[in-house]
Write a protein that holds these residues in place. Structure first.
Motif, PDB file in Angstrom:
ATOM      1  N   CYS A 218       0.830  -1.206   0.000  1.00 62.82           N
ATOM      2  CA  CYS A 218       0.000   0.000   0.000  1.00 62.82           C
ATOM      3  C   CYS A 218       0.866   1.257   0.000  1.00 62.82           C
ATOM      4  O   CYS A 218       0.536   2.252  -0.676  1.00 62.82           O
ATOM      5  CB  CYS A 218      -0.948   0.004   1.205  1.00 62.82           C
TER       6      CYS A 218
ATOM      7  N   VAL B  76      -9.015   1.857  -0.444  1.00 65.16           N
ATOM      8  CA  VAL B  76      -8.509   0.557   0.009  1.00 65.16           C
ATOM      9  C   VAL B  76      -9.687  -0.248   0.531  1.00 65.16           C
ATOM     10  O   VAL B  76     -10.363   0.172   1.477  1.00 65.16           O
ATOM     11  CB  VAL B  76      -7.441   0.724   1.110  1.00 65.16           C
TER      12      VAL B  76
ATOM     13  N   CYS C 172      -9.927   4.144   3.507  1.00 63.39           N
ATOM     14  CA  CYS C 172      -9.952   2.728   3.877  1.00 63.39           C
ATOM     15  C   CYS C 172     -11.380   2.379   4.297  1.00 63.39           C
ATOM     16  O   CYS C 172     -11.956   3.051   5.166  1.00 63.39           O
ATOM     17  CB  CYS C 172      -8.981   2.445   5.021  1.00 63.39           C
TER      18      CYS C 172
ATOM     19  N   ILE D 153      -7.373  -0.313  -4.294  1.00 62.70           N
ATOM     20  CA  ILE D 153      -6.498  -1.344  -3.749  1.00 62.70           C
ATOM     21  C   ILE D 153      -7.373  -2.379  -3.055  1.00 62.70           C
ATOM     22  O   ILE D 153      -8.034  -2.072  -2.057  1.00 62.70           O
ATOM     23  CB  ILE D 153      -5.473  -0.759  -2.756  1.00 62.70           C
TER      24      ILE D 153
END
Length: 481
Positions: free
Chosen positions: A324, A337, A374, A394
């Motif tokens: 990351c 993410v 996230c 991601i």
């Protein structure tokens, strides 16, 4: 015929305002045919056709809305009332809509959400009415959420006050349940499945007591063979909340799709998963149409190195952090993410924040221009329209449901008892159905996708994931722009 009238009306509208979607006229004729014949129609749309199908669906209803019921999520209802209907009105086309728990008496389209659908089904208000269900691939989950029951400590108090003669027995049973749950908890604030014998003891007692306050009558009706039941613990207050959800909600609503004519629009690539759910609900599909689109999308750059560690290894958290860092470094746009494991997600968020500061946020819809968000998969799918288009996604963990979830564990156990392949029949198809809508904003922004889950390359089913992501082109190494 309604089909011809819808075709002519829609063709006139498209001449005024061209649309890039090629299936407006086909969808319109299919919907009009089903409205006229009162049959059961399943229309499988391409996942990329999100929100492009409204015009083809609404034009036949503008001409004939009698006895039609449209089941919408809150987001869909807002779009219908704030976007689609005003646009039709500017063209001089009106669609009268009726909202409320009682059916309309005139030629109006009855709008309802999934909770209202369940209530109308139980009250017998749907007889001879035709159901229109957009995003039918989400129907089971939305019904499950609507049917979910939640029993709080206050509900136990109300039950004891309603039956003071049984207060001692109820308190003894509650204390026994509490000791068992906190004893079997593997961590603080865990979710623990309830023992079936204890639930049965409570139901036997409630049947002797007579009528009870809401929501206890619904708990009494919930058959433990077809419902998942678990407790969410609060170690700080030493209290717990009882949750119940049906394993297969369509099977808990017999006749819902079988007895009413229906038009179902599904936008999932996992057509077999949808068909399996509908078959289990005895949906007698008389028409099945698939409206595919040519694959003209640009390939998405995919960074998925070989020989990545598996999620159950000790070095996986370190691997995530290292990769990351490399992926985020120097990126000028938004990075998302995706990670469902709560403990791992919060740990990764904290470590990335230590590296990149306030750029890193947790499930926030107002990040900086080069922010790192996230979040869980479900959160991203629900809030992606409220965020700027991401520059990269991601995938820290593929969205395979964890069997640590009591609901998933109960559904897996049910499939095992039927001798079915619970992974390939349940977990994998549901995970694949999330991929296409999750990466759709990325394609609009010509961003890149990174998958750091070693199972993509290390498991045979990883090929199905790669196939679902098509078109893509491999990104072998990370280089500065």
């Amino acid at each position: 015929m309604l089909e011809a009238r819808s075709h002519q009306q829609l063709k006139h509208l498209l001449l005024q305002n061209s649309s890039p979607w090629p299936h407006h006229l086909t969808l319109s004729r299919l919907v009009a045919r089903s409205l006229r014949r009162k049959d059961h129609t399943l229309i499988q749309l391409d996942p990329r056709s999100k929100d492009l199908w409204w015009l083809g669906l609404l034009v036949p209803l503008c001409l004939e809305a009698k006895d039609a019921v449209m089941i919408l999520s809150d987001q869909q209802r807002r779009r219908l009332l704030k976007v689609e209907l005003p646009q039709l009105l500017t063209k001089g086309i009106k669609l009268p809509c009726w909202e409320g728990h009682l059916p309309p008496s005139g030629n109006q389209l009855w709008l309802m959400n999934h909770s209202e659908l369940i209530e109308a089904h139980h009250q017998g208000h749907l007889k001879s009415r035709q159901l229109i269900i957009p995003e039918a691939d989400q129907l089971s989950q939305r019904l499950r959420d609507s049917m979910a029951l939640s029993i709080t400590p206050q509900d136990w108090e109300r039950l004891r006050r309603a039956h003071p003669s049984a207060e001692a027995s109820l308190m003894q049973l509650h204390e026994r349940l509490s000791r068992s749950l906190f004893t079997h908890a593997t961590r603080a604030n865990a979710q623990v499945r309830l023992d079936g014998s204890e639930i049965q003891a409570l139901k036997d007692l409630m049947r002797l007591l007579g009528p009870s306050p809401s929501p206890w009558p619904a708990v009494l009706k919930a058959d433990s063979r077809f419902w998942a039941s678990w407790a969410e613990l609060d170690h700080r207050l030493l209290q717990w909340q009882w949750h119940l959800q049906p394993l297969e909600p369509l099977q808990n609503l017999p006749g819902l799709l079988r007895d009413q004519p229906s038009v179902l629009l599904s936008g999932s690539r996992e057509h077999e998963l949808v068909r399996t759910e509908l078959d289990a609900a005895a949906f007698p599909a008389t028409v099945i149409a698939r409206l595919n689109e040519p694959n003209l999308q640009e390939p998405i750059p995919l960074f998925a190195p070989r020989r990545q560690p598996l999620p159950n290894t000790e070095i996986y958290a370190e691997h995530l952090l290292d990769q990351c860092r490399r992926l985020i470094l120097g990126r000028p746009g938004i990075t998302v993410v995706l990670l469902d494991d709560q403990q791992l997600r919060r740990q990764l968020t904290s470590e990335l924040a230590a590296e990149f500061g306030r750029r890193v946020v947790h499930e926030t819809t107002a990040p900086e221009s080069n922010g790192v968000v996230c979040c869980r998969w479900a959160w991203w799918l629900h809030h992606q329209d409220q965020l700027p288009l991401p520059e990269q996604l991601i995938v820290a963990l593929l969205p395979l449901a964890s069997v640590e979830s009591p609901l998933t564990a109960a559904r897996v156990e049910s499939l095992k008892n039927q001798g079915l392949d619970w992974f390939r029949d349940l977990l994998l198809p549901e995970a694949l159905s999330l991929l296409t809508p999750a990466i759709a904003p990325l394609r609009k922004n010509h961003g890149r996708l990174a998958i750091l889950d070693g199972r993509l390359r290390g498991r045979s089913w990883g090929k199905q994931v790669l196939s679902t992501l098509e078109p893509w082109t491999p990104l072998q190494r990370l280089l500065p722009d």
